[in-house]
Design a protein around this motif. Structure first.
Motif: not given
Ligand SMILES: C[S@@+](CC[C@H](N)C(=O)[O-])C[C@H]1O[C@@H](n2cnc3c(N)ncnc32)[C@H](O)[C@@H]1O
Length: 317
Positions: A93-94, A96, A100, A132, A138, A164, A217-218, A234-235
């Motif tokens: 999910t995206n 946010t 937040r 992310g 954020e 992201d 990509n993390l 976060r998240n």
């Molecule tokens: C739920 S959102 C969180 C957004 C913000 N950090 C917040 O807490 O409101 C999760 C985000 O993590 C990203 N994400 C997922 N796997 C990832 C990865 N391996 N590397 C970087 N970003 C990633 C997704 O594309 C998404 O935009």
């Protein structure tokens, strides 16, 4: 595994009917789960099988594919990279919003930022990272918080990196246009950093100018010049399995300046060897211990992050 993944309800009636028509074999599920883990650290247990099916059925439809076998062939084929990212988007999910988990911004305002801004005003280099960042709320909330304390931040050596893995969501973040209903999450005093736009508002230049957006990509290599004084991730780690999370916390610890702050999501906890690098300073907020030892791990095998080096130049400007 993930609150976000499990927040999705049971497949709808149409999906259940479609299930009878479109087979989803153990091998299909395993191919998808293996790719999700390999490319994104996304941990899909068999308990998520129904969810994977219903989310990816929509991808099959959009692509005009008739079987999951064809979909797996696309994912693993030469054109598979873009679809693997689309798959990640469909499975995660995206969600946010602005400010937040506001306690982190309070920590920034009251504890972390004042000495950093003092240092920046004396010529110091200050770097913060929203890892992310999803659709950008954020990093923009970070920028508003900085500008609230330091209106001249754009003239100092103070930058926010926002990354992201999903290029589509990153493009939205960079565009910085939001619907009217999101305005209420922004404290009144900060609304001077946004401007009216068609059907909502847009981010003003002062906040935009502090931020560099980039695809990252993390779980891959990070072509990033630290140290960072503040990292928000976060998240995001909720999607990873425990060993991947542990490695992530340690990598953040290594990239943080001594006494730098790390803020993570409400259902996440720093665990594993990195625990020794941090002390807890608030709810899901950590500070790197000044004398923390780092176990400099070699970078993981990197795949090309095509546009990132240029972005980094921007980040360093
Ligand atoms: C739920 S959102 C969180 C957004 C913000 N950090 C917040 O807490 O409101 C999760 C985000 O993590 C990203 N994400 C997922 N796997 C990832 C990865 N391996 N590397 C970087 N970003 C990633 C997704 O594309 C998404 O935009």
């Amino acid at each position: 595994m993930t609150a976000a993944l499990s927040s999705v309800g049971p497949p709808d009636r149409e999906t259940s009917a479609a299930r009878d028509r479109i087979p989803f074999s153990d091998a299909d599920f395993q191919t998808i789960a293996d790719l999700a883990m390999r490319d994104f650290g996304l941990h899909l247990t068999t308990a998520k099988r129904d969810l994977v099916y219903s989310r990816l059925l929509k991808r099959l439809r959009n692509l005009g594919l008739e079987t999951f076998r064809d979909y797996c062939a696309l994912l693993t084929g030469p054109q598979g990279e873009a679809e693997r990212t689309a798959m990640l988007s469909a499975l995660t999910t995206n969600v946010t919003h602005f400010f937040r988990e506001d306690h982190h911004f309070k920590l920034l305002r009251e504890v972390a930022l004042p000495p950093l801004i003092k240092s920046a005003r004396e010529g110091g280099r200050i770097r913060t990272w929203s890892a992310g960042c999803s659709a950008g709320q954020e990093p923009y909330s970070l920028a508003f918080t900085v500008l609230g304390l330091c209106p001249e931040a754009g003239k100092l050596n103070l930058r926010i990196l926002a990354t992201d893995v999903d290029s589509e969501i990153l493009a939205k973040a960079e565009a910085g246009n939001y619907p009217e209903e999101e305005r209420k999450a922004i404290p009144e005093a900060m609304r001077r950093f946004i401007e009216p736009a068609q059907n909502g508002f847009t981010i003003g230049g002062a906040a935009r100018d502090l931020i560099t957006f980039g695809k990252l990509n993390l779980i891959e290599n990070w072509p990033i010049a630290g140290p960072f004084q503040v990292i928000f991730c976060r998240n995001v780690a909720i999607y990873f399995d425990k060993p991947t999370q542990s490695r992530l916390w340690a990598r953040f610890g290594e990239l943080l300046a001594p006494e730098g702050h790390l803020c993570i999501g409400h259902s996440e906890r720093v665990a594993g060897p990195a625990e020794l690098m941090f002390r807890t300073v608030g709810v899901t907020a950590y500070q790197r211990l000044a004398g923390a030892k780092t176990a400099s791990s070699p970078p993981s095998a990197a795949t090309a992050l095509s546009n990132f080096p240029n972005r980094l130049e921007g980040h360093e400007k």
